[in-house]
Design a protein around this motif. Structure first.
Motif, PDB file in Angstrom:
ATOM      1  N   GLY A 374     -17.203   1.903  -8.411  1.00 17.52           N
ATOM      2  CA  GLY A 374     -16.899   1.348  -9.736  1.00 17.52           C
ATOM      3  C   GLY A 374     -15.612   1.854 -10.363  1.00 17.52           C
ATOM      4  N   LEU A 375     -14.719   2.422  -9.557  1.00 13.40           N
ATOM      5  CA  LEU A 375     -13.471   2.950 -10.129  1.00 13.40           C
ATOM      6  C   LEU A 375     -12.298   1.984  -9.991  1.00 13.40           C
ATOM      7  N   TRP A 376     -12.486   0.940  -9.206  1.00 14.68           N
ATOM      8  CA  TRP A 376     -11.434  -0.061  -9.010  1.00 14.68           C
ATOM      9  C   TRP A 376     -11.312  -0.919 -10.261  1.00 14.68           C
ATOM     10  N   PRO A 377     -10.114  -1.272 -10.726  1.00 10.15           N
ATOM     11  CA  PRO A 377      -8.800  -0.934 -10.165  1.00 10.15           C
ATOM     12  C   PRO A 377      -8.119   0.258 -10.844  1.00 10.15           C
ATOM     13  N   HIS A 378      -8.894   1.069 -11.618  1.00 15.84           N
ATOM     14  CA  HIS A 378      -8.250   2.248 -12.229  1.00 15.84           C
ATOM     15  C   HIS A 378      -7.717   3.165 -11.137  1.00 15.84           C
ATOM     16  N   SER A 381      -5.517   1.982  -6.292  1.00 15.23           N
ATOM     17  CA  SER A 381      -4.567   0.869  -6.303  1.00 15.23           C
ATOM     18  C   SER A 381      -3.301   1.314  -7.028  1.00 15.23           C
ATOM     19  N   LEU A 382      -2.181   0.678  -6.681  1.00 15.79           N
ATOM     20  CA  LEU A 382      -0.937   0.946  -7.415  1.00 15.79           C
ATOM     21  C   LEU A 382      -0.513  -0.271  -8.225  1.00 15.79           C
ATOM     22  N   ALA A 383      -1.476  -1.105  -8.581  1.00 11.71           N
ATOM     23  CA  ALA A 383      -1.158  -2.283  -9.398  1.00 11.71           C
ATOM     24  C   ALA A 383      -0.855  -1.845 -10.835  1.00 11.71           C
ATOM     25  N   VAL A 384      -0.169  -2.706 -11.554  1.00 11.41           N
ATOM     26  CA  VAL A 384       0.125  -2.415 -12.962  1.00 11.41           C
ATOM     27  C   VAL A 384      -1.190  -2.197 -13.710  1.00 11.41           C
ATOM     28  N   GLY A 385      -1.262  -1.120 -14.460  1.00 15.34           N
ATOM     29  CA  GLY A 385      -2.476  -0.795 -15.209  1.00 15.34           C
ATOM     30  C   GLY A 385      -3.307   0.297 -14.551  1.00 15.34           C
ATOM     31  N   SER A 386      -3.105   0.517 -13.238  1.00 11.06           N
ATOM     32  CA  SER A 386      -3.877   1.554 -12.542  1.00 11.06           C
ATOM     33  C   SER A 386      -3.362   2.945 -12.898  1.00 11.06           C
ATOM     34  N   ASP A 387      -4.238   3.947 -12.721  1.00 12.79           N
ATOM     35  CA  ASP A 387      -3.785   5.329 -12.870  1.00 12.79           C
ATOM     36  C   ASP A 387      -2.695   5.607 -11.836  1.00 12.79           C
ATOM     37  N   ALA A 388      -1.698   6.366 -12.225  1.00 17.98           N
ATOM     38  CA  ALA A 388      -0.587   6.665 -11.301  1.00 17.98           C
ATOM     39  C   ALA A 388      -0.959   7.847 -10.400  1.00 17.98           C
ATOM     40  N   ASP A 389      -1.962   7.608  -9.563  1.00 22.02           N
ATOM     41  CA  ASP A 389      -2.385   8.581  -8.543  1.00 22.02           C
ATOM     42  C   ASP A 389      -1.676   8.174  -7.257  1.00 22.02           C
ATOM     43  N   ILE A 390      -0.706   8.958  -6.858  1.00 22.74           N
ATOM     44  CA  ILE A 390       0.254   8.511  -5.841  1.00 22.74           C
ATOM     45  C   ILE A 390       0.508   9.616  -4.818  1.00 22.74           C
ATOM     46  N   VAL A 391       0.655   9.212  -3.561  1.00 26.22           N
ATOM     47  CA  VAL A 391       1.074  10.158  -2.526  1.00 26.22           C
ATOM     48  C   VAL A 391       2.324   9.623  -1.849  1.00 26.22           C
ATOM     49  N   LEU A 392       3.330  10.456  -1.760  1.00 22.89           N
ATOM     50  CA  LEU A 392       4.523  10.098  -0.996  1.00 22.89           C
ATOM     51  C   LEU A 392       4.350  10.719   0.379  1.00 22.89           C
ATOM     52  N   VAL A 393       4.324   9.866   1.414  1.00 21.07           N
ATOM     53  CA  VAL A 393       4.086  10.404   2.758  1.00 21.07           C
ATOM     54  C   VAL A 393       5.280  10.124   3.666  1.00 21.07           C
ATOM     55  N   GLY A 445      -6.898  22.522 -14.901  1.00 14.91           N
ATOM     56  CA  GLY A 445      -7.407  21.789 -16.055  1.00 14.91           C
ATOM     57  C   GLY A 445      -6.803  20.402 -16.196  1.00 14.91           C
ATOM     58  N   TRP A 446      -5.844  20.058 -15.326  1.00 17.07           N
ATOM     59  CA  TRP A 446      -5.262  18.705 -15.391  1.00 17.07           C
ATOM     60  C   TRP A 446      -6.274  17.662 -14.889  1.00 17.07           C
ATOM     61  N   GLY A 447      -7.132  18.050 -13.945  1.00 17.47           N
ATOM     62  CA  GLY A 447      -8.112  17.119 -13.382  1.00 17.47           C
ATOM     63  C   GLY A 447      -9.135  16.694 -14.424  1.00 17.47           C
ATOM     64  N   ARG A 448      -9.552  15.435 -14.321  1.00 15.29           N
ATOM     65  CA  ARG A 448     -10.505  14.875 -15.294  1.00 15.29           C
ATOM     66  C   ARG A 448     -11.701  14.275 -14.591  1.00 15.29           C
ATOM     67  N   ASN A 449     -12.822  14.265 -15.272  1.00 17.84           N
ATOM     68  CA  ASN A 449     -14.002  13.546 -14.781  1.00 17.84           C
ATOM     69  C   ASN A 449     -13.717  12.050 -14.796  1.00 17.84           C
ATOM     70  N   VAL A 450     -13.986  11.384 -13.672  1.00 18.47           N
ATOM     71  CA  VAL A 450     -13.683   9.950 -13.596  1.00 18.47           C
ATOM     72  C   VAL A 450     -14.870   9.071 -14.002  1.00 18.47           C
ATOM     73  N   ALA A 451     -16.035   9.669 -14.216  1.00 16.55           N
ATOM     74  CA  ALA A 451     -17.219   8.846 -14.505  1.00 16.55           C
ATOM     75  C   ALA A 451     -17.004   7.872 -15.679  1.00 16.55           C
ATOM     76  N   PRO A 452     -16.286   8.272 -16.732  1.00 24.91           N
ATOM     77  CA  PRO A 452     -16.100   7.313 -17.829  1.00 24.91           C
ATOM     78  C   PRO A 452     -15.320   6.063 -17.431  1.00 24.91           C
ATOM     79  N   LEU A 453     -14.625   6.082 -16.270  1.00 18.51           N
ATOM     80  CA  LEU A 453     -13.902   4.890 -15.814  1.00 18.51           C
ATOM     81  C   LEU A 453     -14.822   3.882 -15.141  1.00 18.51           C
ATOM     82  N   ARG A 454     -16.031   4.329 -14.774  1.00 21.08           N
ATOM     83  CA  ARG A 454     -16.924   3.493 -13.954  1.00 21.08           C
ATOM     84  C   ARG A 454     -17.258   2.181 -14.672  1.00 21.08           C
ATOM     85  N   GLN A 455     -17.186   1.105 -13.870  1.00 20.96           N
ATOM     86  CA  GLN A 455     -17.441  -0.206 -14.487  1.00 20.96           C
ATOM     87  C   GLN A 455     -18.772  -0.755 -14.051  1.00 20.96           C
TER      88      GLN A 455
END
Ligand code: DOR
Ligand code: ZN
Length: 455
Positions: A374-378, A381-393, A445-455
């Motif tokens: 239930g976390l999609w698309p927060h 994904s790198l679509a507009v509106g998603s969280d900027a959780d990104i890996v440069l590989v 402390g930067w990390g956050r609980n993601v449960a409130p994003l669940r849809q």
């Protein structure tokens, strides 16, 4: 025309990877979210820029199966060491399992773990609540307290998290079906494990093969099937943890064909190791539940990943100290090993070897877990509106895994010495860099609980 405020960050020069394409492009980030994707010339001005020339830009990996050990077992791992390992490994969201001490079996225990995690984590997280015979009445309070999903130990020898009787499992599935929350299942048959374990111990067996004999494939097949039947009856969404056996695959396919909402994960150790590796790694050291099996399972598991029978990659990150794993009797060896720091580079090596595409990897490691929980698309994904959780590989970068340099406290890994192709170079969680060139950029402390994003 009013002058627009510059956004926080633009990453340019790299190749953007989604589930269906690899494209040149840049990405603009503001206040932790993706705000634009496209050609650099069309993106807004930014206060900061990252040049990703030569790199691929992926969504951060989501690992829905980790054991971060606090509270209770901080000598093996802490949320600080574990989330540092995750960040370096390109993992931006993890879900922590409830077999801590105390187990996560009440709203108070969820609150306690969320408090520990919130203080230390540098990546985002969810915590599992436990399905237990005596805590069915805690399911709803645990959800209210912020649990992301639930874990059922259908195969358990651990008194902290015993397997509930089938009646309680059925009741739990009914409650979860009503709440629309997924149940992750350790699918093995406990009575088989107990009976066989007792018999093997009584007969004096202490060798690694006895562990495999105890965890015969049929224990998994039966539990996967029963999970499918109970899920079908109740409408509960289920997730099969750490699939290890090719013999389960027809039963998973059958459940999915019947319309059961069943998702499935497997882990790098089932894809890349077999009992043949025991001689090199140490057979006792390789102990994990379910076990790494004989040669012949990995290929069908790869095939199942490609065709979608298995949906995603997790790690079952389960750190222990070397001295807890290297013991003469298999029954005394702590099962499991760390995974969050090594999974992405191992799977990117499979990409380099042509086993799958980098888009497939994004599907298995990012999109599928986000969708299942239930976390999609927060997330994922790198679509507009998603969280900027990104890996440069760097997909070309060759290197060697070294247990000694892993960030986990319990760093005993069977992948020590493995040559890998492809390496996460920089990891961002909601727009902030949390790892750079193999080093965590610590911001507890930067990390956050993601449960409130669940849809
Ligand atoms: O090998 C395992 N280790 N399997 C489990 O189910 C639990 C885990 C742990 O917590 O050490
Ligand atoms: Zn586990």
């Amino acid at each position: 025309m009013t002058e627009k405020r510059p956004v926080d960050l633009v990453i340019f020069g790299g190749k953007l990877v989604s589930v269906d394409a690899v494209q040149d492009g840049a990405i603009a980030i503001d206040q932790g979210r993706v705000v634009a994707v496209g050609e650099l010339s069309q993106l807004p001005a930014s206060r900061e820029r990252i040049d990703a020339t030569g790199l691929h830009i992926l969504p951060g990996a989501i690992d829905v199966h980790v054991h971060f050990r606090e509270p209770g077992f901080a000598h093996k791992e802490t949320w600080t060491s574990a989330t540092q390992a995750a960040a370096v490994g390109g993992v931006t969201t993890i879900f922590d399992m409830p077999n801590t001490n105390p187990p996560t079996a009440s709203a108070a225990a969820v609150n306690q773990k969320l408090e520990i995690a919130s203080r230390q984590a540098i990546v985002d997280f969810g915590v599992y609540g436990l399905i237990g015979e005596t805590c069915l009445d805690q399911i709803e309070p645990m959800v209210a307290a912020g649990a992301i999903a639930f874990k059922l130990y259908m195969g358990s020898e651990n008194p902290l998290v015993p397997c509930p009787p089938d009646g309680a499992i059925l009741d739990a599935f009914e409650i979860l079906a009503r709440l629309g929350i997924r149940c992750t299942v350790h699918a093995e048959n406990t009575p088989v494990l107990q009976w066989r374990g007792d018999r093997l111990i009584r007969s004096g067996r202490t060798d690694a093969a006895a562990h495999l004999e105890q965890h015969a494939d049929v224990a998994t097949i039966e539990a996967v099937s029963r999970t499918g039947i109970f899920a079908e009856w109740t409408g509960c969404k289920v997730h099969i943890a750490h699939e290890s056996s090719r013999h389960s695959l027809p039963h998973i396919r059958f459940a999915k064909q019947r319309g059961v909402d069943m998702t499935v994960e497997t882990c790098p150790h089932y894809l890349l190791l077999s009992t043949d590796d025991g001689a090199r790694v140490g057979a006792n050291f390789m102990r994990v539940k379910p076990p790494v099996r004989e040669p012949g399972h990995a290929e069908p598991l790869w095939e199942a990943l490609r065709d979608g029978t298995i949906d995603m990659i997790s790690t079952d990150h389960a750190p222990h100290l070397v001295e807890e794993k290297n013991l003469p009797s298999i029954w005394d060896c702590a099962p499991g090993f760390p995974g969050v720091e090594t999974s992405m580079r191992l799977m990117l090596t499979a990409v380099a070897q042509g086993r799958m595409s980098v888009c497939d990897y994004v599907r298995m490691a990012c999109a599928a877990p986000a969708k299942a929980f239930g976390l999609w698309p927060h997330k994922g994904s790198l679509a507009v509106g998603s969280d900027a959780d990104i890996v440069l590989v760097d997909l070309q970068r060759t290197s060697r895994i070294s247990a000694a340099t892993l960030h986990s406290i319990g760093n005993a890994t069977p992948f020590d010495g493995f040559e890998t192709i492809g390496l996460p170079m920089r990891t961002l969680v909601r727009g902030r860099t949390v790892a750079l060139n193999g080093k965590p950029v610590s911001m507890p402390g930067w990390g956050r609980n993601v449960a409130p994003l669940r849809q």
